[in-house]
Design a protein around this motif. Structure first.
Motif, PDB file in Angstrom:
ATOM      1  N   VAL A 123     -61.608  35.942 -55.184  1.00  0.00           N
ATOM      2  CA  VAL A 123     -61.480  34.749 -54.348  1.00  0.00           C
ATOM      3  C   VAL A 123     -62.587  34.736 -53.297  1.00  0.00           C
ATOM      4  N   ALA A 124     -62.817  35.866 -52.662  1.00  0.00           N
ATOM      5  CA  ALA A 124     -63.870  35.944 -51.639  1.00  0.00           C
ATOM      6  C   ALA A 124     -65.242  35.650 -52.236  1.00  0.00           C
ATOM      7  N   ALA A 125     -65.520  36.212 -53.398  1.00  0.00           N
ATOM      8  CA  ALA A 125     -66.810  35.963 -54.059  1.00  0.00           C
ATOM      9  C   ALA A 125     -66.960  34.480 -54.395  1.00  0.00           C
ATOM     10  N   HIS A 126     -65.881  33.863 -54.835  1.00  0.00           N
ATOM     11  CA  HIS A 126     -65.927  32.437 -55.162  1.00  0.00           C
ATOM     12  C   HIS A 126     -66.226  31.611 -53.914  1.00  0.00           C
ATOM     13  N   LEU A 127     -65.554  31.919 -52.824  1.00  0.00           N
ATOM     14  CA  LEU A 127     -65.752  31.160 -51.582  1.00  0.00           C
ATOM     15  C   LEU A 127     -67.167  31.302 -51.027  1.00  0.00           C
ATOM     16  N   LEU A 128     -67.811  32.409 -51.309  1.00  0.00           N
ATOM     17  CA  LEU A 128     -69.160  32.654 -50.793  1.00  0.00           C
ATOM     18  C   LEU A 128     -70.268  32.031 -51.641  1.00  0.00           C
ATOM     19  N   LYS A 129     -69.897  31.491 -52.802  1.00  0.00           N
ATOM     20  CA  LYS A 129     -70.896  30.857 -53.658  1.00  0.00           C
ATOM     21  C   LYS A 129     -71.401  29.569 -53.008  1.00  0.00           C
ATOM     22  N   PRO A 130     -72.689  29.277 -53.149  1.00  0.00           N
ATOM     23  CA  PRO A 130     -73.205  27.998 -52.653  1.00  0.00           C
ATOM     24  C   PRO A 130     -72.556  26.837 -53.405  1.00  0.00           C
ATOM     25  N   GLY A 131     -72.315  25.734 -52.701  1.00  0.00           N
ATOM     26  CA  GLY A 131     -71.785  24.539 -53.337  1.00  0.00           C
ATOM     27  C   GLY A 131     -70.280  24.481 -53.437  1.00  0.00           C
ATOM     28  N   VAL A 132     -69.573  25.468 -52.894  1.00  0.00           N
ATOM     29  CA  VAL A 132     -68.112  25.447 -52.929  1.00  0.00           C
ATOM     30  C   VAL A 132     -67.610  24.770 -51.655  1.00  0.00           C
ATOM     31  N   ASN A 133     -66.892  23.683 -51.836  1.00  0.00           N
ATOM     32  CA  ASN A 133     -66.260  22.997 -50.711  1.00  0.00           C
ATOM     33  C   ASN A 133     -64.830  23.482 -50.613  1.00  0.00           C
TER      34      ASN A 133
END
Length: 137
Positions: A123-133
């Motif tokens: 979840v943390a890795a996903h949130l840190l990806k560019p373009g994730v609102n």
């Protein structure tokens, strides 16, 4: 002229792929209307070809439990669990937070199909990806 058409078509295709965003919806409220609002926006994002990931924590995790359908919301007269099943069917990834199952005494088998326990590192890795609102309810 044919070359111009090909370049224009390629530009439009590229623009379409850039438009698709990622939406992360964190729902933790015990309020059915707040839960419904988050799911409505998740559904709208899916219709607009966004990638959607939903994390359910605290009281919101209950809507993912088999047999806990909850109240029906107007104007469509559907429960939040039915709305959740709709976004799953439309392609959303849905998880309960890592704290939900151990603190409620429930097991992954108690969850409706399509809902899995979250892994905090993922979840943390996903949130840190560019373009994730991100939205929270």
């Amino acid at each position: 002229m044919k070359k111009m058409f090909t370049l224009t078509a390629a530009a439009l295709l590229m623009a379409g792929t850039v438009h698709a965003e990622e939406l992360f919806v964190n729902i933790h409220s015990g309020s059915a209307m707040a839960q419904g609002a988050g799911l409505v926006l998740a559904g709208q994002a899916l219709e607009q070809k966004a990638s959607v990931r939903v994390l359910l924590c605290d009281a919101a995790g209950d809507m993912a439990v088999v047999g806990k359908e909850g109240p029906k919301l107007k104007p469509r007269d559907v429960s939040t669990q039915q709305m959740l099943q709709g976004v799953i069917k439309a392609g959303a990834k849905v998880e309960v937070c890592a704290l939900y199952l151990p603190n409620t005494g429930l097991k992954p088998t108690d969850l409706i199909p399509g809902v899995t326990p979250a892994k905090p590192a993922d979840v943390a890795a996903h949130l840190l990806k560019p373009g994730v609102n991100s939205l929270a309810f």
